[in-house]
Motif scaffolding. Sequence first.
Motif, mmCIF file in Angstrom:
data_model
loop_
_atom_site.group_PDB
_atom_site.id
_atom_site.type_symbol
_atom_site.label_atom_id
_atom_site.label_comp_id
_atom_site.label_asym_id
_atom_site.label_seq_id
_atom_site.Cartn_x
_atom_site.Cartn_y
_atom_site.Cartn_z
ATOM 1 N N SER A 27 0.753 -1.302 0.034
ATOM 2 C CA SER A 27 0.041 -0.099 0.169
ATOM 3 C C SER A 27 0.743 1.182 -0.100
ATOM 4 O O SER A 27 1.638 1.445 1.101
ATOM 5 C CB SER A 27 -0.917 0.065 1.198
ATOM 6 O OG SER A 27 -1.535 1.323 1.355
ATOM 7 N N GLY A 86 -0.280 4.333 0.470
ATOM 8 C CA GLY A 86 -0.284 5.393 1.433
ATOM 9 C C GLY A 86 0.243 4.884 2.622
ATOM 10 O O GLY A 86 1.157 5.840 3.457
ATOM 11 N N ASP A 137 -5.597 9.588 7.028
ATOM 12 C CA ASP A 137 -6.082 8.377 6.323
ATOM 13 C C ASP A 137 -7.647 8.383 6.110
ATOM 14 O O ASP A 137 -8.181 7.737 5.314
ATOM 15 C CB ASP A 137 -5.685 7.132 6.824
ATOM 16 C CG ASP A 137 -5.578 5.870 6.248
ATOM 17 O OD1 ASP A 137 -5.050 6.177 4.997
ATOM 18 O OD2 ASP A 137 -6.203 4.780 6.222
ATOM 19 N N ASN A 163 -9.895 7.278 2.723
ATOM 20 C CA ASN A 163 -10.496 5.740 3.069
ATOM 21 C C ASN A 163 -11.239 6.102 4.612
ATOM 22 O O ASN A 163 -11.360 7.222 5.009
ATOM 23 C CB ASN A 163 -9.303 4.851 3.564
ATOM 24 C CG ASN A 163 -8.085 4.731 2.551
ATOM 25 O OD1 ASN A 163 -8.488 4.328 1.406
ATOM 26 N ND2 ASN A 163 -6.864 4.866 2.891
ATOM 27 N N ARG A 208 -1.707 3.984 -9.617
ATOM 28 C CA ARG A 208 -2.121 4.681 -8.502
ATOM 29 C C ARG A 208 -2.634 6.179 -8.835
ATOM 30 O O ARG A 208 -3.722 6.706 -8.078
ATOM 31 C CB ARG A 208 -1.053 4.695 -7.344
ATOM 32 C CG ARG A 208 -0.326 3.776 -6.785
ATOM 33 C CD ARG A 208 -1.433 2.939 -6.079
ATOM 34 N NE ARG A 208 -2.432 1.968 -6.849
ATOM 35 C CZ ARG A 208 -3.499 1.831 -6.443
ATOM 36 N NH1 ARG A 208 -4.282 2.242 -5.658
ATOM 37 N NH2 ARG A 208 -4.071 0.889 -7.146
ATOM 38 N N LEU A 238 -6.499 7.600 -7.890
ATOM 39 C CA LEU A 238 -6.415 8.906 -7.117
ATOM 40 C C LEU A 238 -7.384 9.952 -8.006
ATOM 41 O O LEU A 238 -8.385 10.720 -7.288
ATOM 42 C CB LEU A 238 -5.256 9.574 -6.704
ATOM 43 C CG LEU A 238 -4.933 10.759 -5.805
ATOM 44 C CD1 LEU A 238 -5.745 10.467 -4.611
ATOM 45 C CD2 LEU A 238 -3.543 11.257 -5.805
#
Length: 501
Positions: A272, A274, A438, A442, A333, A337
Motif C-alpha cells: 500500500s 499510502g 487516512d 479511506n 495509483r 486517485l
Amino acid sequence: MIDIGNSFALLALLGWPVVGVLMFRIMPPERALIWSILAAYMFLPQLSSINLPVVPPMNKESIPNLTAFLCCLGLWGRMPHLLPEGWPGRILLGMFIVSPAFSVVTNLDAVQFGVDTFGTMRLVDPNALALWGLPGLRIYDSASALVQQMFLMLPFFLARELLRTEEAIREILLALVIAGLIYALPMLYEVRFSPQLHIRLYGFFQHDFSQAVRNGGFRPFVFMPHGLWVAFFAFMVALAASARAREATRLVAGRRMVMVVFGVGLVVICKSMGALMFTLIFLPIVLLLRPRAHLAIAAIIVTLVIAYPLLRGSGLVPAQAIVDRVAAISEERAESLNYRFTNEDRIIEHVADKPLFGWGGWGRFMVYDPATGESLTIVDGMWIITIGQYGWLGYIAMFGLLALPVLSLWWEGRKPEAPPIPFAASALALMLAVNLIDLLPNATLIPFTWLIAGSLLGYAEALRTTNRATRTARMRNAHAGLVLGTTVAPDRAPDKPRTLM
C-alpha cells in the motif's frame, strides 16, 4: 438471524461477550479494555451481523464495545463520565448527538428516479430503472443512527476514564506491537497464497477479490475490511514499535529496534503506497524529534484535516498537481486517485444543496442518474461519507471529537508549567493524527481509533489538572514569599524588604 456468513461466524459473534468477560477477569482492567477492542477488530468476521428489532445490527464493532462497556459498568458500579471536562468537547459531543436527528427531519421526502411528468400525469418506465428510488427518512432512523454512533463511541468514553495515565498509554503501544507479532503469520500466509482465511473460517470473502491483487502478487486482508485497513494497522504497529524504541534503555534498545524493522516489514508486504509513505515520513519524526515537536506536527495535521472539505470545495487543494506527482511514481495509483477526486467533486456539488445537515442515510448523498437511478459515484473517504450524510454539523462534530485530544494535549503540553510529555503520549497523538489523514481517502475509522482518542483526551484532561495545580502552587509560594519578605522578626532588627525577581 445472521445476514451473511456461516454458523461459525454466528458462533464467533455470540461467543465474543464470553471472551470479553474472561479478559476482564484474568487481566488488569486497562489491558482487558485494550484487548477486548483490538482482538475483536483483528479476528471477528466482517459484514456479518445479528439483526434484532429496534437496535442497530450487532456486529464486530457493536458487540465488543457493548461487552467492554458492561464489564466496566460492573467493575466501577457506575456509569462512565460521558461529558468531556472542557466546553469545546461538550459542544462537539452535543453536536454529534443531535446531527442525525436534524438530518432526518430535513430528509423526510423520498427520491424517485425515471419519472416523466406530462401535466398532471406522472409516467415511470420500470424497465429503464436500475433503482426505483430512495426512501424518505423516518424519525426511527434518527434514533437508530444515534444509537449506532453511541455504540461506536463507547471505547472513547471508557478509555477516557480507564486509559488516561502514562502507563496505560504505554500499554496501548505494547498491545499494538504484540498484535503485529500475532498477525504476521496470517498476513504472510495471505501474501503467499492470496486472501483465503476469511473465506475458510467464515464462509465468504469480505470484499472484491480483485482488490487483493497488487503488483503481480497479493496483499493480505485477513479478517479486516480491506487490504488498506491491514496496511494502516501495520503502520500503527511500526509507529508503536518506534515509540517504544525511543524510550528504551540500553539493555533493551537493540530488541526494540528489531521490532521497528519488523513493523516496517509488515508495511512493505501490504503493498500500500499510502501506508508506506506514512511509515517513511512519520517513523523518522518519532525516532528523531522530541515530544513537543510531535505534538506540534500532530496539531497542524488535524487542523488541516478539519479544514480539508472547505479547502477542497474552494479549489485550494491542488488535486491535479497531486495526481501528476503520484503519476510519476505509479500510473495505476494516479488513475485511482484521480477517480477519487472526480467522485468527491460530484458529491461536494450534490451536498451543496443541503450543506448543514446533509442527505441522511440510505445512500441519499450519492449522485445518481435521474432517469435510471444508476449510481454515478463511488465513495471511499470517511470525510465525504460523513459530510454527505450529516452535513457540516455532523462532520465538525465527528472530526472535531477525534481532533480534540491532539489539540488539547498540544495546548497543555506547551505551557511552561507542564511536565515533560512522554514519548508514548506524543507518538500516540501522532498516530491519531495520521489516522485522520487516512480518513480523507479511506474509511479507516474503527473502534480502536476511538479508544486511542479517548485515552489521549483523558491524559490531556489530567495534564490540565496538573498544570492548574502547579500554577496555583507557584502563585501561593510567590505570595507567601512576598509576605515573608516584608515580615519583621521579633528577635532582630528589620531587614530590607526583599522582592521576587
